[in-house]
Enzyme design. Structure first.
Site, PDB file in Angstrom:
ATOM      1  N   LYS A  17      -8.176   3.569   2.263  1.00 14.33           N
ATOM      2  CA  LYS A  17      -7.435   4.825   2.113  1.00 14.33           C
ATOM      3  C   LYS A  17      -7.617   5.493   0.761  1.00 14.33           C
ATOM      4  O   LYS A  17      -7.860   6.693   0.676  1.00 14.33           O
ATOM      5  CB  LYS A  17      -5.955   4.586   2.394  1.00 14.33           C
ATOM      6  CG  LYS A  17      -5.718   4.414   3.875  1.00 14.33           C
ATOM      7  CD  LYS A  17      -4.398   3.776   4.190  1.00 14.33           C
ATOM      8  CE  LYS A  17      -4.529   2.940   5.439  1.00 14.33           C
ATOM      9  NZ  LYS A  17      -5.230   1.656   5.218  1.00 14.33           N
ATOM     10  N   ASN A  22     -17.309  27.229 -22.724  1.00 17.62           N
ATOM     11  CA  ASN A  22     -17.945  26.088 -22.071  1.00 17.62           C
ATOM     12  C   ASN A  22     -17.764  26.107 -20.551  1.00 17.62           C
ATOM     13  O   ASN A  22     -16.709  26.497 -20.052  1.00 17.62           O
ATOM     14  CB  ASN A  22     -17.371  24.783 -22.636  1.00 17.62           C
ATOM     15  CG  ASN A  22     -17.731  24.596 -24.099  1.00 17.62           C
ATOM     16  OD1 ASN A  22     -18.813  25.000 -24.527  1.00 17.62           O
ATOM     17  ND2 ASN A  22     -16.819  24.001 -24.853  1.00 17.62           N
ATOM     18  N   HIS A  41     -40.014  21.793 -11.253  1.00 18.20           N
ATOM     19  CA  HIS A  41     -40.001  20.973 -12.478  1.00 18.20           C
ATOM     20  C   HIS A  41     -39.222  21.670 -13.607  1.00 18.20           C
ATOM     21  O   HIS A  41     -39.482  21.411 -14.773  1.00 18.20           O
ATOM     22  CB  HIS A  41     -41.419  20.667 -12.971  1.00 18.20           C
ATOM     23  CG  HIS A  41     -42.355  20.233 -11.885  1.00 18.20           C
ATOM     24  ND1 HIS A  41     -42.518  18.924 -11.518  1.00 18.20           N
ATOM     25  CD2 HIS A  41     -43.162  20.961 -11.058  1.00 18.20           C
ATOM     26  CE1 HIS A  41     -43.404  18.846 -10.528  1.00 18.20           C
ATOM     27  NE2 HIS A  41     -43.796  20.065 -10.224  1.00 18.20           N
ATOM     28  N   GLN A  75      -7.347  -2.176   4.293  1.00 22.16           N
ATOM     29  CA  GLN A  75      -6.309  -1.363   3.667  1.00 22.16           C
ATOM     30  C   GLN A  75      -6.878  -0.559   2.486  1.00 22.16           C
ATOM     31  O   GLN A  75      -6.335   0.467   2.103  1.00 22.16           O
ATOM     32  CB  GLN A  75      -5.186  -2.288   3.190  1.00 22.16           C
ATOM     33  CG  GLN A  75      -4.085  -1.613   2.421  1.00 22.16           C
ATOM     34  CD  GLN A  75      -2.848  -2.493   2.331  1.00 22.16           C
ATOM     35  OE1 GLN A  75      -2.133  -2.664   3.308  1.00 22.16           O
ATOM     36  NE2 GLN A  75      -2.616  -3.082   1.173  1.00 22.16           N
ATOM     37  N   GLU A  89     -19.189  21.434 -14.984  1.00 24.11           N
ATOM     38  CA  GLU A  89     -19.432  20.041 -15.391  1.00 24.11           C
ATOM     39  C   GLU A  89     -18.551  19.073 -14.604  1.00 24.11           C
ATOM     40  O   GLU A  89     -18.983  17.984 -14.219  1.00 24.11           O
ATOM     41  CB  GLU A  89     -19.171  19.881 -16.889  1.00 24.11           C
ATOM     42  CG  GLU A  89     -20.175  20.649 -17.731  1.00 24.11           C
ATOM     43  CD  GLU A  89     -19.753  20.730 -19.194  1.00 24.11           C
ATOM     44  OE1 GLU A  89     -20.501  20.244 -20.029  1.00 24.11           O
ATOM     45  OE2 GLU A  89     -18.670  21.261 -19.494  1.00 24.11           O
ATOM     46  N   SER A 100     -13.492  25.972 -27.296  1.00 24.11           N
ATOM     47  CA  SER A 100     -13.532  24.757 -28.100  1.00 24.11           C
ATOM     48  C   SER A 100     -12.393  24.810 -29.094  1.00 24.11           C
ATOM     49  O   SER A 100     -12.055  25.877 -29.606  1.00 24.11           O
ATOM     50  CB  SER A 100     -14.868  24.663 -28.838  1.00 24.11           C
ATOM     51  OG  SER A 100     -14.730  23.828 -29.978  1.00 24.11           O
ATOM     52  N   SER A 113       0.828  -1.210   0.000  1.00 24.28           N
ATOM     53  CA  SER A 113       0.000   0.000   0.000  1.00 24.28           C
ATOM     54  C   SER A 113       0.860   1.256   0.000  1.00 24.28           C
ATOM     55  O   SER A 113       0.338   2.365   0.045  1.00 24.28           O
ATOM     56  CB  SER A 113      -0.926  -0.003   1.223  1.00 24.28           C
ATOM     57  OG  SER A 113      -0.177  -0.168   2.411  1.00 24.28           O
ATOM     58  N   ASN A 115      -2.048  -2.722  13.406  1.00 22.41           N
ATOM     59  CA  ASN A 115      -3.507  -2.544  13.378  1.00 22.41           C
ATOM     60  C   ASN A 115      -3.940  -1.273  14.105  1.00 22.41           C
ATOM     61  O   ASN A 115      -4.778  -0.521  13.601  1.00 22.41           O
ATOM     62  CB  ASN A 115      -4.201  -3.768  13.968  1.00 22.41           C
ATOM     63  CG  ASN A 115      -3.961  -5.004  13.123  1.00 22.41           C
ATOM     64  OD1 ASN A 115      -3.445  -4.900  12.009  1.00 22.41           O
ATOM     65  ND2 ASN A 115      -4.312  -6.161  13.644  1.00 22.41           N
TER      66      ASN A 115
HETATM   67  N1  ARG Z   1      -1.135  -1.322   5.486  1.00 23.96           N
HETATM   68  C1  ARG Z   1      -2.089  -1.860   6.415  1.00 23.96           C
HETATM   69  C2  ARG Z   1      -3.450  -1.159   6.262  1.00 23.96           C
HETATM   70  O1  ARG Z   1      -3.488  -0.157   5.650  1.00 23.96           O
HETATM   71  C3  ARG Z   1      -1.596  -1.673   7.798  1.00 23.96           C
HETATM   72  C4  ARG Z   1      -2.155  -2.641   8.777  1.00 23.96           C
HETATM   73  C5  ARG Z   1      -1.620  -3.980   8.495  1.00 23.96           C
HETATM   74  N2  ARG Z   1      -1.965  -4.905   9.524  1.00 23.96           N
HETATM   75  C6  ARG Z   1      -1.898  -6.225   9.299  1.00 23.96           C
HETATM   76  N3  ARG Z   1      -2.226  -6.981  10.288  1.00 23.96           N
HETATM   77  N4  ARG Z   1      -1.530  -6.693   8.169  1.00 23.96           N
HETATM   78  O2  ARG Z   1      -4.460  -1.595   6.737  1.00 23.96           O
END
Ligand code: ARG
Length: 461
Positions: free
Chosen positions: A326, A286, A157, A323, A291, A278, A24, A111
Site C-alpha cells: 500500500k 530556479n 546527442h 501489506q 527538478e 535563491s 498498518s 484477505n
Molecule cells: N492489513 C492487512 C493487509 O494489508 C490485511 C490483511 C490481513 N490478513 C491476514 N491474514 N493477516 O494485507
C-alpha cells in the site's frame, strides 16, 4: 489483554514491537471509503442470500455509514491496537451497533477484504491518472498550436541536429502521454474483477453471490480463482509500471525545461508561479518544479521495484508481506499527481523565447541535411556523395566562421559548379522545417494537422 478479534486462542497480547511492525492503520486508513463500501455490499448480499437477517444487514449498513461520517469529520479514533482499517472499522461497528456487527465477517476474510479494497482504490487511481494525463495533453496541444511554426533546434546527442518546431516538440510529448493513458486504461480493464468472496483463500461454504457483490461495487465480474484472488497484486504492479513510464516521460520533459531555462539556452522562461529564487543570489530564478518532477521519478520507479521485490518470493496465497504494497502505491499516487499537475502548470505558463530558439536553430550547420538533399534532388547526386560534398561545405563554413547560408556562392561552386543562387532558399531554417512534410514530419502544416487530429480524438471520447 488478548486481541478482541482473535483473542480466543491467545493468553496474552502482542509485544509492543509486534504491534509496531504489524500495524498498518497509519497508512491503510486511506482505504476507509473502499472498506466501508465493500462491507456494505457484502452485508447486503449476505441478507439477500438469507445468510444474515435483513434487520442485521440494515443495522450494519447504518453503523458503517455512521463510521464513514465519523472518519470524514475527523472524530474517529484510529487505534494501532486494532491493527488495520478493516479491524478498526469492525471494532467500532461493534461499539456502535452491538452483536449484529459480529455477523458482518461471515463468509469473508481480511484477505479478500483487503484485496477488494485495494482493487477499488487502484482502479480509481488509474482513472485519476488518465484524467490528469488528459489535462496535460490539452495544455501541450494549446502550446503546440500556438507554436506550430516556431523554429527551434532539434537535437540528437544534445547536439543541434536539424531544425524542428516547438509545436512539433510539444506534440512528441502528446504522443507519449496518449500512450500513457492507454496503459492506465488497459490496466484498469484488466483489474476490473472483484476478489470479494474468495474468503481466506479457498472460497466459502456459505451460499454467497459473488456476482452480486461484484456488480454492487462496480466491477465487471468476479475473479475466477480464490487462491489467485487473495494473492494477486498484479494490478498494483501494473499501476506502478504505468506510473513509472508516465513519470519517466515527465522527467525527460522536466530535464529539457531545466536545460532550456538556463541563461545559456534561454529558450523558455518559467512563470514566477513555477519557479523559486535563491536565498543568497538575488539574480536567480530556479526551475525547482521541473527538478522535483525529475526527482519524483526516482521515487516512483523505486516503488515499482520495491513491490516487485516484495512479491517475487511469495508462495500462494496471502502472506503478510503483501501489506507492504500500500505505501508504495499511495506514495506513487501522490507523487505522480503532483508531478502531473506541476508539469501541466509549467507547460501552460511557459514563456517561449522564439527569437532565441530561431537563432539557435540555425547554429551548428543544422541545415546541412537540407543542402545534401538538394544536391540529390536537383543535381541527381547519390546521397552518399551529396553527404560528402556537404561535409566539405560545412568545413568551409566552419573555417570562415559563418553559418552555411552565408557561404559565398563562389565557395559553394568550387564543390560543384552546377550549384546556383537557388541553393540559398533551402539553407534557411524556415525552408528546412517547411520542407519536412512527410507524415509525422515537423512542417508547420503537419503540426497543425496533428493538433486537429488530437483535438478531434479528445472530443470523441
Ligand atoms: N492489513 C492487512 C493487509 O494489508 C490485511 C490483511 C490481513 N490478513 C491476514 N491474514 N493477516 O494485507
Amino acid at each position: 489483554t488478548s486481541n478482541e478479534m482473535w483473542g480466543g486462542r491467545f493468553a496474552s497480547g502482542p509485544s509492543a514491537i509486534m504491534e509496531a511492525i504489524n500495524a498498518s492503520i497509519g497508512f491503510d486508513q486511506r482505504l476507509y471509503r473502499e472498506d466501508i463500501a465493500g462491507s456494505i455490499a457484502h452485508s447486503r448480499m449476505l441478507a439477500d442470500r438469507g445468510i444474515i437477517s435483513q434487520a442485521d444487514a440494515a443495522e450494519i449498513g447504518r453503523g458503517l455509514e455512521a463510521i464513514r461520517a465519523e472518519i470524514e469529520a475527523g472524530t474517529f479514533a484510529f487505534s494501532r491496537e486494532r491493527e488495520d482499517i478493516h479491524m478498526n472499522v469492525e471494532a467500532r461497528l461493534a461499539e456502535l451497533i452491538g452483536p449484529a456487527a459480529g455477523r458482518l465477517h461471515t463468509a469473508r476474510s481480511r484477505n479478500d477484504q483487503v484485496a477488494v479494497d485495494f482493487r477499488l482504490y487502484v482502479k480509481a487511481a488509474c482513472r485519476d491518472l488518465d484524467a490528469a494525463l488528459k489535462a496535460l495533453i490539452e495544455a501541450l496541444l494549446a502550446r503546440a498550436e500556438e507554436h506550430a511554426a516556431t523554429v527551434m533546434p532539434g537535437f540528437t546527442h544534445l547536439q543541434a541536429a536539424q531544425p524542428v518546431t516547438f509545436g512539433h516538440h510539444c506534440l512528441a510529448y502528446v504522443e507519449m502521454a496518449a500512450r500513457d493513458r492507454g496503459r492506465a486504461q488497459d490496466a484498469m480493464r484488466r483489474m476490473d474483477e472483484s476478489p470479494l468472496g474468495a474468503a481466506a483463500l479457498a472460497g466459502t461454504g456459505f451460499p454467497i453471490d459473488r456476482h452480486a457483490t461484484a456488480e454492487a461495487l462496480g466491477f465487471r465480474e468476479p475473479t475466477r480463482n480464490s487462491l489467485d484472488s487473495v494473492s494477486d497484486r498484479d494490478y498494483a504492479l501494473e499501476f506502478l509500471a504505468a506510473a513509472s513510464i508516465t513519470v519517466t516521460h515527465l522527467s525527460r520533459l522536466a530535464e529539457e525545461i531545466v536545460i532550456w531555462s538556463t541563461p545559456q539556452f534561454d529558450f523558455v522562461r518559467l512563470s514566477d508561479a513555477f519557479s523559486t529564487g535563491s536565498s543568497i543570489m538575488p539574480q536567480k530564478k530556479n526551475p525547482d518544479a521541473a527538478e522535483l518532477v525529475r526527482a519524483k521519478t526516482g521515487r516512483i520507479n523505486g516503488s515499482l521495484v520495491a513491490l516487485l521485490t516484495i512479491m517475487k518470493g511469495l508462495p500462494l496465497s496471502y502472506s503478510k508481506d503483501m501489506q507492504e504494497d500500500k505505501e508504495q502505491v499511495f506514495d506513487a499516487v501522490d507523487s505522480l499527481a503532483l508531478a502531473l499537475a506541476a508539469m501541466t502548470g509549467m507547460i501552460s505558463d511557459l514563456q517561449v523565447n522564439a527569437a532565441k530558439m530561431r537563432a539557435a536553430a540555425g547554429a551548428g550547420f543544422s541545415t546541412a541535411t537540407d543542402l545534401a538533399d538538394w544536391l540529390v534532388r536537383e543535381l541527381g547526386l547519390p546521397f552518399r556523395e551529396a553527404h560528402h560534398v556537404t561535409g566539405r561545405a560545412v568545413a568551409m563554413a566552419e573555417a570562415r566562421k559563418v553559418p552555411l547560408e552565408d557561404l559565398p556562392l563562389a565557395d559553394l561552386q568550387t564543390l560543384d559548379n552546377r550549384i546556383g543562387e537557388e541553393i540559398y532558399s533551402v539553407l534557411s531554417v524556415d525552408a528546412s522545417v517547411a520542407s519536412r512534410t512527410s507524415f509525422g514530419g515537423t512542417a508547420p502544416e503537419n503540426v497543425r494537422a496533428q493538433v486537429r487530429f488530437w483535438r478531434e480524438r479528445l472530443a470523441a471520447e
